[in-house]
Design a protein around this motif. Structure first.
Motif, PDB file in Angstrom:
ATOM      1  N   ALA A 170       0.826  -1.172   0.473  1.00 59.08           N
ATOM      2  CA  ALA A 170      -0.028   0.344   0.062  1.00 59.08           C
ATOM      3  C   ALA A 170       1.560   1.389   0.190  1.00 59.08           C
ATOM      4  O   ALA A 170       1.978   1.286   0.714  1.00 59.08           O
ATOM      5  CB  ALA A 170      -0.892  -0.118   1.097  1.00 59.08           C
TER       6      ALA A 170
ATOM      7  N   GLU B 180      -5.825   2.019   4.294  1.00 55.61           N
ATOM      8  CA  GLU B 180      -5.682   0.887   5.237  1.00 55.61           C
ATOM      9  C   GLU B 180      -4.933   1.568   6.849  1.00 55.61           C
ATOM     10  O   GLU B 180      -6.373   0.535   7.870  1.00 55.61           O
ATOM     11  CB  GLU B 180      -4.649   0.123   4.498  1.00 55.61           C
ATOM     12  CG  GLU B 180      -4.074  -1.342   5.413  1.00 55.61           C
ATOM     13  CD  GLU B 180      -5.182  -1.922   5.401  1.00 55.61           C
ATOM     14  OE1 GLU B 180      -5.080  -2.840   6.252  1.00 55.61           O
ATOM     15  OE2 GLU B 180      -6.008  -2.172   4.772  1.00 55.61           O
TER      16      GLU B 180
ATOM     17  N   ARG C 290      -8.432   1.784   8.528  1.00 58.68           N
ATOM     18  CA  ARG C 290      -9.769   0.970   8.941  1.00 58.68           C
ATOM     19  C   ARG C 290      -8.507   0.105   9.685  1.00 58.68           C
ATOM     20  O   ARG C 290      -9.563  -0.899  10.356  1.00 58.68           O
ATOM     21  CB  ARG C 290      -9.297   0.118   7.369  1.00 58.68           C
ATOM     22  CG  ARG C 290      -9.885  -0.970   7.129  1.00 58.68           C
ATOM     23  CD  ARG C 290      -9.642  -2.291   6.132  1.00 58.68           C
ATOM     24  NE  ARG C 290      -8.623  -2.778   5.869  1.00 58.68           N
ATOM     25  CZ  ARG C 290      -8.293  -3.930   6.809  1.00 58.68           C
ATOM     26  NH1 ARG C 290      -9.005  -4.766   7.622  1.00 58.68           N
ATOM     27  NH2 ARG C 290      -6.886  -4.196   6.804  1.00 58.68           N
TER      28      ARG C 290
END
Length: 152
Positions: free
Chosen positions: A70, A78, A81
């Motif tokens: 990423a 991310e 999250r």
């Protein structure tokens, strides 16, 4: 579950891997801990230095970047999250991004994942597959195209 059991569960979870405060709280909720017990366990872990969102964010961002899983906006998504607050996630992203050259990382990932890929010899389907792979990881389209079009 009482406070000491919630704390013991938190310690067991933290020995396996790092967690954000929100992530650890969620795991404790799933184990059946009450909100008061969770708050006490999180506070104790914070006081002892076992739980630190900023450190967790820096470590996770650096790990995801080094692995090429990423970058950029995908990395920020991310981190959020995983339960990091917006400002902590942005700070971790900026710190980790300063240490990594995205172009070199993309070239390395291209060679490792798509060894022998030649833009000129690839058909449209193969090109789309490679481009979409890197887009899903958050690399900018212009960087992807300039990297894969280079002669190999």
């Amino acid at each position: 579950m009482n406070g000491s059991e919630a704390y013991a569960s938190a310690l067991r979870l933290l020995t396996g891997r790092g967690y954000s405060e929100a992530g650890l709280a969620e795991r404790l909720r799933r184990k059946g801990c009450g909100e008061a017990e969770i708050a006490a366990a999180l506070e104790r872990c914070r006081e002892l230095g076992y739980l630190d969102d900023a450190r967790y964010g820096r470590d996770l961002a650096a790990s995801l970047l080094r692995a090429g899983r990423a970058v950029g906006p995908r990395l920020l998504a991310e981190l959020k999250r995983r339960g990091l607050p917006e400002e902590t996630a942005r700070a971790a992203l900026e710190e980790a991004s300063g240490e990594v050259n995205e172009e070199a990382l993309l070239s390395e990932q291209l060679e490792r994942r798509f060894s022998g890929f030649s833009y000129l010899e690839a058909d449209e389907r193969q090109r789309r597959r490679v481009v979409n792979f890197f887009l899903r990881r958050g690399f900018p389209l212009a960087l992807i195209l300039s990297t894969i079009k280079q002669e190999r």
